[in-house]
Design a protein around this motif. Structure first.
Motif: not given
Lengths: 492, 485
Positions: A58-71
């Motif tokens: 959420d705070s966009a640190f380097p190397g962080m990746l989004p993963v879709i929340n199925e719910e």
């Protein structure tokens, strides 16, 4: 658009040069009900301390990746199904690029060209008939954080608790024509989503906000006027005020031979006016492109079918059933299905008591009391079971309507069941004809002069006698029986 | 004791397992080398104390069943390392200390290795010579005037100079293979999705892929096995069973069909490159492989396509470096916008700025269709070229680079000529398929030259096997004199 006219639709802005029709389209941002955010595991709970619900994503640190929340995906599909909309088996998450302090990634993940839900419709019940409002699309996107400018004279503070929370943007077609229709539309959307459990619809907490697009055109014109978008309005009342102000402003410009600039405006709730925020020329170039961190979202038909099967009964269907099953009229049914909790309460009461009388008493005294106390029906001090007992007592003639109101008041205060209250306070209705006759004879003999006047034709005095009976019985005399016996004895 | 640091990773592992050397002595040997090689400027950060602690820990309680028992490793400074400064070669991250460990490095550590330090690289992996690093350029141990290649130039240089037994880099358009080729080492870019991108500072998300850099093919197999694997935290990670690349390594390539793409014979290519390619073909033929001429018709569009797609993604990926939450923040700036402008102006170097500008431009309204969208379409055609070829062949053989290592400063003022250095490596990233570079010869100055083996998606084992066979038969030996110590 179908308008089956009962009363006539009549919302126009009247200018010196004619009548203007107001054309409104809404982009509703509804917060998805889910435990965690759209692309991270952070909690979505409202009211936590600043920056207490923020992950590295959420705070966009380097190397962080989004993963879709199925719910969140399922919630969007449910909502789409509830809006009678086309669910797209293939959708894409895009990046909407812009800089702002409360947008940590420097882009918002949203859906641009390929939204998860396509065209649908919502049915409104207006006094002039039923009206269909088209849904253009529904897409999922991340919420931004919050910038707080008034905590410090020279610094801005940022709270990222909201950053990354899933929103559904529900875009209507420009089918709305008045502030009343906007009110009905928002309430209907809210009701559908609350039935589905996909959004709590809480406007105070910001779970439901809207961008309002307004344009005006001369009555009868086919072409739409230039529209202005009023950003981020967070109550129905403000939406209505903003539309009224904006429509009047646009009409005035036209009447004075001026052009309307297509622009984004803000509604100032204190001054009750809209103000220009940025013109079309200053509009952001968001440089949308598919988010390479996320693969296109492919939904299996089976998932959609399963979700469809598990949908609860929605307000439109429930309304039909209430009319058929409980003999309610359209108005009553409409009110009683508006909230799922209300309809549940009503059904519980109706199962145990007279269906029609239950509706009347719910919509009368119960709603008035809840409204007075500012309570939701789920917090009602009177349980559905107790309320049903009260309705039954009225129906059986055990207590009169007037006494019932007293019992109701005591129920609110004590939470006791009505039978206990009626028994302990001796409030049961006097329905024994012999007892009543005795009482009435006593009154008539005390008021011989009045009896003579009545017999001489002063029929208004009948009310006086009823009043005396009620006074003597402590309000417990069965009104119907009292009337009958009084008439009989006065004739004699 | 003979110098253990000039041996292969596989040999070192054997020595540790047979207790011929302790992890502590091994670590000390590398620390000594690193301290005497400061001229090469390969390290941005060293973690000697921590490494010695880990080595001691291992020696006290050794577990020899691990893939990398007690092995110290330096890694490119693009991998986030918990509590260890991670700069990505940029000023804008000059004070950034992650609270988390990248999946790839975590995998290495869980196989028994530990961190020796963080290696220099081009800023945000944008460069082909390691000259764009904020922390100074790296020198190629092959010659004191030579670049080590880029962007994983610190990695290639440190490896060739015996400052780490093996290392890892990232490859977006050739950043592992080109520096490997320039330093006489082996580098592999795996299939997109084989190694998790989680915790790696992103350059261009749809192209970035971490991979091993080693002295031998066998080492490469060991490292790939240690670092790869499915990661649910990366949505583009491939969910498949782990392979045992080192155990399954074999040099019998009889009957394999090797494609020779005519489009890789470019104008003005030095004769030596052509001769190297011929040498490679001959070796393969002698080992019983079948050479097949193929065509990859869209190859000439790969470089322009790459220089649209990669900057576009980079312009967005680098938006988060705004001075608000971490990293460098300019002290100047009256308001938010000015703070952004100053922070990013002072924080980013020229090459990064150039690519952000290119990327912003190609995504802009009115230009999107002509550039970004068209590039995406061409990218599909390039991928299709490979897909079509791989129905007929097992692997493709090409040179790794159009030249050997060039001189420091030679191409810095000519970005296009710098970009042209990636001409043979870039198509593979666009197609998402694996490729490795292995040293196979030298040019007339004695500088190493690499051959590239390209496989179809998830065919790492096959290209490793072919590389293994070439390695055994090409007679290449990296003759690096330690002139710096």
């Amino acid at each position: 658009m179908v308008v089956m006219s009962k009363e006539k639709f009549d919302y126009f802005i009247r200018g010196g040069k004619g009548k203007y029709e107001v054309v409104i389209g809404l982009e509703v941002h509804a917060q998805v009900l889910s435990k965690s955010k759209l692309f991270s595991g952070s909690s979505t709970k409202f009211g936590a301390g600043p920056n207490n619900q923020v992950s590295l994503i959420d705070s966009a640190f380097p190397g962080m990746l989004p993963v879709i929340n199925e719910e969140c995906i399922k919630q969007a599909v449910r909502t789409g199904l509830g809006l009678n909309a086309k669910i797209n088996n293939y959708s894409v998450f895009d990046r909407k690029n812009y800089f702002y302090a409360d947008l940590p990634q420097g882009y918002q993940i949203s859906q641009y060209k390929n939204p998860i839900v396509g065209e649908g419709k919502v049915l409104l019940d207006m006094p002039y008939g039923s009206k269909e409002i088209g849904i253009e699309r529904l897409h999922l996107e991340q919420d931004a954080g919050k910038s707080i400018h008034d905590m410090d004279p020279s610094n801005t503070y940022v709270d990222l608790n909201r950053s990354g929370i899933a929103l559904m943007e529900i875009v209507s077609k420009p089918d709305l024509r008045s502030p009343d229709e906007v009110n009905a539309y928002i309430k209907k959307l809210r009701s559908i989503m609350r039935y589905l459990g996909t959004c709590d619809g809480n406007m105070q907490e910001g779970s439901l906000r809207a961008d309002v697009n307004v344009s005006v055109r001369k009555e009868g014109d086919k072409k739409f006027g230039t529209r202005c978008e009023i950003k981020n309005v967070n109550s129905i009342k403000f939406m209505q005020m903003a539309i009224e102000y904006e429509a009047a402003r646009q009409v005035e410009l036209i009447e004075n031979g001026k052009e309307i600039d297509q622009e984004t405006r803000l509604f100032d709730t204190k001054k009750n006016e809209t103000r220009s925020m940025r013109s079309k020329e200053d509009a952001h170039d968001y440089r949308y492109f598919p988010d390479p961190d996320l693969l296109p979202l492919k939904l299996e038909q089976k998932l959609i079918d399963d979700l469809k099967k598990s949908l609860p009964e929605l307000p439109d269907k429930k309304k039909e059933r209430f009319i058929k099953e409980y003999g309610l009229n359209a108005y009553e049914a409409n009110v009683l299905v508006s909230e799922k909790e209300i309809s549940d309460y009503y059904e519980e009461v109706a199962k145990l008591s007279d269906k029609k009388l239950a509706a009347t008493w719910m919509m009368g005294d119960l709603f008035a009391m809840l409204n007075d106390k500012g309570l939701d029906i789920s917090k009602s001090p009177i349980s559905a079971k107790h309320f049903a007992e009260l309705v039954q007592s009225i129906k059986s003639g055990e207590i009169s309507g007037r006494i019932a109101k007293e019992v109701f008041e005591i129920m609110v205060e004590s939470g006791d069941n009505p039978n206990k209250i009626i028994d302990s306070k001796g409030m049961k209705q006097q329905s024994d004809p012999k007892e009543l006759e005795k009482m009435i004879n006593e009154i008539l003999s005390k008021n011989k002069d009045k009896v003579d006047q009545y017999k001489a034709g002063k029929e208004k005095l009948f009310g006086f006698f009823v009043g005396q009976v009620m006074k003597l019985s402590g309000g417990k005399a069965n009104p119907q029986l009292t009337n009958e016996i009084l008439k009989k004895l006065l004739k004699g | 004791m003979a110098d253990i640091t000039n041996q292969s990773l596989n040999e070192i592992i054997e020595k540790v397992k047979t207790k011929k050397v302790s992890s502590t002595d091994l670590t000390k040997a590398y620390i000594k080398n690193i301290e005497s090689a400061k001229k090469l400027n390969t390290f941005i950060t060293t973690t000697f104390d921590q490494a010695l602690d880990k080595a001691k820990e291992f020696d006290n309680k050794p577990n020899f069943d691990q893939l990398l028992p007690g092995i110290p490793l330096a890694v490119k400074d693009l991998f986030c390392t918990e509590n260890i400064k991670t700069t990505a070669g940029s000023n804008i991250l000059n004070n950034f200390v992650p609270s988390y460990e990248s999946t790839v490095t975590k995998n290495l550590w869980s196989n028994g290795s530990f961190l020796l330090g963080k290696l220099n690289c081009d800023e945000f992996a944008m460069g082909s010579s390691n000259e764009t690093s904020h922390y100074g350029n790296v020198i190629n141990p092959v010659g004191d005037q030579l670049v080590p290649g880029g962007s994983s130039g610190g990695s290639s240089s440190a490896l060739a100079a015996d400052l780490t037994p093996a290392t890892i880099g990232t490859d977006t358009g050739g950043s592992i293979r080109q520096p490997a080729s320039f330093t006489g080492t082996v580098g592999l870019k795996p299939t997109y999705g084989l190694c998790s991108r989680w915790g790696i500072v992103a350059f261009a998300s749809s192209l970035d892929q971490a991979g091993p850099m080693t002295k031998t093919i066998k080492d490469c197999a060991i490292m790939l096995e240690s670092m790869s694997g499915f990661d649910e935290k990366d949505s583009t990670s491939i969910n498949k069973k782990k392979e045992q690349y080192s155990k399954n390594l074999k040099d019998n390539i009889k009957g394999l069909k090797i494609g020779i793409p005519k489009e890789y014979r470019v104008d003005n290519m030095p004769k030596e490159i052509d001769e190297l390619w011929e040498k490679g073909k001959k070796i393969l033929k002698n080992l019983g492989a079948q050479l097949i001429d193929i065509s990859l018709p869209h190859t000439k569009y790969a470089l322009p396509t790459y220089y649209i797609v990669a900057p576009a993604e980079a312009s967005s990926n680098l938006a988060r470096y705004d001075g608000v939450r971490y990293g460098y923040r300019s002290k100047q700036g009256k308001d938010l916008i000015e703070m952004y402008e100053k922070t990013r102006s002072e924080g980013f170097g020229d090459e990064v700025k150039r690519r952000i500008l290119i990327g912003t431009y190609v995504l802009s309204s009115g230009y999107y269709d002509a550039y970004y969208l068209k590039a995406q379409k061409v990218r599909q055609l390039i991928k299709k070229d490979f897909d079509d070829s791989f129905t007929k062949i097992d692997a493709i053989l090409t040179p790794s680079t159009p030249s050997s290592a060039f001189k420091i400063g030679e191409k810095m003022n000519d970005p296009v000529s710098m970009y042209l250095n990636d001409i043979f490596t870039v198509p593979v990233n666009l197609a998402g398929i694996p490729a490795l570079s292995l040293p196979a010869g030298v040019d007339k100055q004695g500088y190493p030259l690499g051959l590239q083996l390209i496989g179809k998606a998830l065919d790492e084992q096959k290209i490793l096997n072919i590389g293994y066979a070439i390695e055994k038969n090409c007679g290449f030996k990296n003759e690096i004199k330690k002139w710096w110590s």
